[in-house]
Structures are given as C-alpha cells and as structure tokens.
Scaffold this motif. Structure first.
Motif, short mmCIF file in Angstrom:
data_model
loop_
_atom_site.label_atom_id
_atom_site.label_comp_id
_atom_site.label_asym_id
_atom_site.label_seq_id
_atom_site.Cartn_x
_atom_site.Cartn_y
_atom_site.Cartn_z
N GLY A 78 -7.41 4.21 7.54
CA GLY A 78 -6.95 4.01 9.22
C GLY A 78 -7.72 2.11 9.04
O GLY A 78 -7.60 0.87 9.19
N LEU A 79 -8.73 2.85 8.76
CA LEU A 79 -9.83 0.89 8.62
C LEU A 79 -9.70 0.67 7.36
O LEU A 79 -10.43 -1.06 7.73
CB LEU A 79 -11.42 2.03 8.79
CG LEU A 79 -11.63 2.20 10.93
CD1 LEU A 79 -12.91 3.27 10.11
CD2 LEU A 79 -11.72 1.19 11.74
N GLU A 80 -9.99 1.15 6.47
CA GLU A 80 -9.82 0.11 5.10
C GLU A 80 -8.42 -0.49 5.33
O GLU A 80 -8.35 -1.76 4.79
CB GLU A 80 -9.34 0.96 4.18
CG GLU A 80 -11.03 1.31 4.05
CD GLU A 80 -10.26 3.25 2.47
OE1 GLU A 80 -9.22 3.70 2.34
OE2 GLU A 80 -11.18 3.27 1.82
N ASN A 81 -6.98 -0.32 5.76
CA ASN A 81 -6.30 -1.28 5.87
C ASN A 81 -6.64 -2.22 7.25
O ASN A 81 -6.16 -3.75 6.41
CB ASN A 81 -4.95 -0.64 6.51
CG ASN A 81 -4.50 0.34 5.12
OD1 ASN A 81 -4.60 0.16 4.55
ND2 ASN A 81 -3.63 1.63 5.59
N ILE A 82 -6.56 -1.93 7.65
CA ILE A 82 -7.72 -2.85 9.05
C ILE A 82 -8.29 -3.94 8.01
O ILE A 82 -8.26 -5.22 8.33
CB ILE A 82 -9.01 -2.41 10.05
CG1 ILE A 82 -7.69 -1.61 10.65
CG2 ILE A 82 -8.83 -3.55 10.85
CD1 ILE A 82 -8.21 -0.84 12.44
N GLY A 83 -9.51 -3.39 7.70
CA GLY A 83 -10.28 -4.61 6.46
C GLY A 83 -9.86 -4.53 5.65
O GLY A 83 -10.22 -6.59 5.13
#
Length: 343
Positions: free
Chosen positions: A210-215
């Motif tokens: 999830g955080l990788e997609n935000i980044g």
C-alpha cells in the motif's frame, strides 16, 4: 497489534507534509482501489474503525545512520514548558524559551524508543550537519554551498503558479500569479514512518504494498505534477514500548485525545482543513469539516487508573463530509513513553 518502522526515501519534493492522518487517508484510498489489500474489504474495517482501527500511522521523521552505524530518529521536540525539569524565575524562563525556540528536533537512538526524556533538542542546522557527515566528500561539498535557509532536513521553497481560466485556457484578466509552499528534503535523506496494524486486517507485505503504491503515484497535493514521490526502503517489525505508571504519552502524529482520561496535557494546536482525494475530489463538495487536533509532539499524562492498553491514544473523527458519510479521519496517534512528571 504489530508495529513496524517503515523507512522511505523521498524522490521528489512534497506538496503536503507527510503527517500521520494524511498518510492514513491515502492508505484508505489504496484499500478502496486495491481489492485484497485488507482482509474482508475496506467497507468492513472502516465501520469498525472508531472502536478497532486497522492501522495507525505516525508522521514521517528524519532518519540518519551515522558513520558508526547508529540509527538516530529526529522526532519533534516535546510541547513541554521549559521549566518542566526544574523551576525557573520569570527571567530564566523567558531566556530559556528564546534559546529553545529554534531547537525543533529531539534525537532518539533506534534502541532508545522506550526511554524518551526531555534531553537537549537540536536545531535544523545541527540535524543537517549530522546528515552531511554521513555523505561522501563530493556530495558533502555540493550541499555545503546551499543557502543557509535551505540547510535543513526539511526546507520550504515557494513555487510559482498562475491562475488559469479553464473556459478560455488563458490567465483570464491579465497576469494572475500565486505561490505554493513545497517541502524539499536533502538528496538521499531517509524518513521513518511508524505504523501499527491489526493482524486480522493486513500484514507486513500488504502494508508495504500500500505504501509503495502511494509513493509510486505521489503523496498529497500536486501528485499529478510529480510531487510526493517516494520509495519504500525497509519495513522492520519493532517491539513497541509499553507505558508504565507515572509516565506520559509522547505523540507521533496529530491526534484528538479522549476526554476525561488525562490528568495533564501539553500540546500545540493543529487545525486540519481536509479535502477529499481521488474520486471524491470531483464531488459537489470535496472539502471536509475542519478538525482541531493536538499536533505531533504533544505529551499527555493519563490518570493512574486509565493507562492505555494499546500502543495508541486518541479517537476516530467522524461526521466530516457532506458527500460521503463513511468518511473518517485518524484522530489516533502512536505514542512513546515520556519522562515522569517532576514536581
């Protein structure tokens, strides 16, 4: 709940400071758009959020590994009075307040999270100098010549914009410039985000995804023009310290504390003027109701018989939106045990 230290590396300037409640909001959109990110789906967990949060995020703070390999987190200076440790005269208090005003950061070693104390805070320039010491000679020489107001772990730079009339695709009645603040990090600077997750809802891999997609797509304002890009460097599970009787809760994100639970409270106010993102930004009213919060770095001393059982304090905030009744804001904050009150 399991707690993780997520190390991220900014790849571009940010238009929005990465505070915990905003990170949570963007993670919610990832859960909406990615089937399977949360067990039983987003709708199930958002209904339970006021009583059982599936995730609580801290704000992002500078992280520096010195030449000896010691990892140091730079947390916000506690919002405590300068006479917290010892009594002072009025003159001494005024002098200490002036001296401490520029000291914004509290350095905490990676293995020292269970023993936060009001030790000597440091300035932006001191944090920047520590970061320079970790660089190779060539990189250090380049950054040493930055203007003094940019020798910081987080430098604000005004970016010029121009108002456009979308009907004519011109500037309308003449030249209509305005500026917006962007937040720049030194090249290679890493940040840490602490995240507590409910194991019934997601695991370490899903948190990372999830955080990788935000980044990848960008965090916060003007993500479509390239701001808010970051990469996830490391996700490490950590043993989160528990609160002992007499200690305070040092918060790591803006929060809305519970009523009648704390005997003493020290905090600076922070007002969140929220706005819907993603699909709801095109709704008839994308603006949320404002929320008054205690900013990160607040210290709350719980009553002796009301010590928190979870690694977070605070409440969920509902009733924010006129277009989506399920809208909820993270009024929770992870906390670290803070020094006992000295009488």
């Amino acid at each position: 709940m399991k707690t993780f230290a997520v190390t991220i590396k900014p790849e571009s300037p940010f238009g929005t400071p990465p505070k915990g409640d905003t990170i949570f909001g963007q993670f919610c959109w990832q859960a909406v758009l990615q089937a399977g990110l949360l067990e039983q789906g987003f709708d199930h967990w958002i209904q339970l959020y006021p009583e059982k949060p599936f995730a609580v995020f801290s704000s992002a703070f500078p992280k520096i590994k010195d030449v000896s390999g010691t990892v140091v987190y730079f947390l916000p200076r506690p919002a405590m009075p300068v006479n917290f440790i010892k009594s002072m005269t009025r003159k001494e208090r005024a002098e200490a307040s002036k001296r401490e005003k520029s000291r914004k950061w509290l350095p905490v070693a990676e293995d020292g999270l269970s023993d936060i104390a009001p030790c000597a805070a440091v300035t932006d320039r001191q944090v920047f100098a520590q970061y320079l010491a970790t660089l190779a000679d060539g990189e250090r020489r380049l950054l040493q010549f930055l203007p003094a107001n940019q020798q910081k772990p987080i430098a604000t730079v005004n970016r010029a914009h121009n108002s456009i009339d979308r009907r004519t695709m011109t500037t309308g009645k003449g030249f209509d410039p305005f500026s917006m603040e962007n937040f720049h990090y030194p090249p290679g600077m890493e940040l840490v985000v602490f995240a507590a997750i409910n194991e019934d809802a997601l695991d370490q891999d899903r948190l990372c995804r999830g955080l990788e997609n935000i980044g990848c797509f960008g965090f916060g304002r003007d993500a479509s023009s390239g701001l808010g890009r970051f990469s996830v460097v490391e996700v490490m599970e950590i043993n989160w310290p528990r609160l002992n009787k007499g200690a305070g809760c040092f918060t790591l994100a803006p929060c809305v504390p519970e009523q009648n639970k704390f005997s003493e409270q020290f905090a600076l106010p922070f007002v969140r003027f929220g706005k819907h993102g993603d699909q709801l930004v095109l709704s008839r009213n994308p603006f949320k109701n404002p929320v008054v919060m205690a900013d990160e770095g607040a210290v709350f001393y719980p009553k002796a018989d009301l010590l928190p059982d979870e690694p977070y304090i605070g409440t969920a905030v509902t009733g924010l939106s006129l277009v989506e009744e399920k809208t909820v804001a993270q009024g929770y904050s992870l906390y670290l045990p803070f020094a006992r009150r000295v009488s």
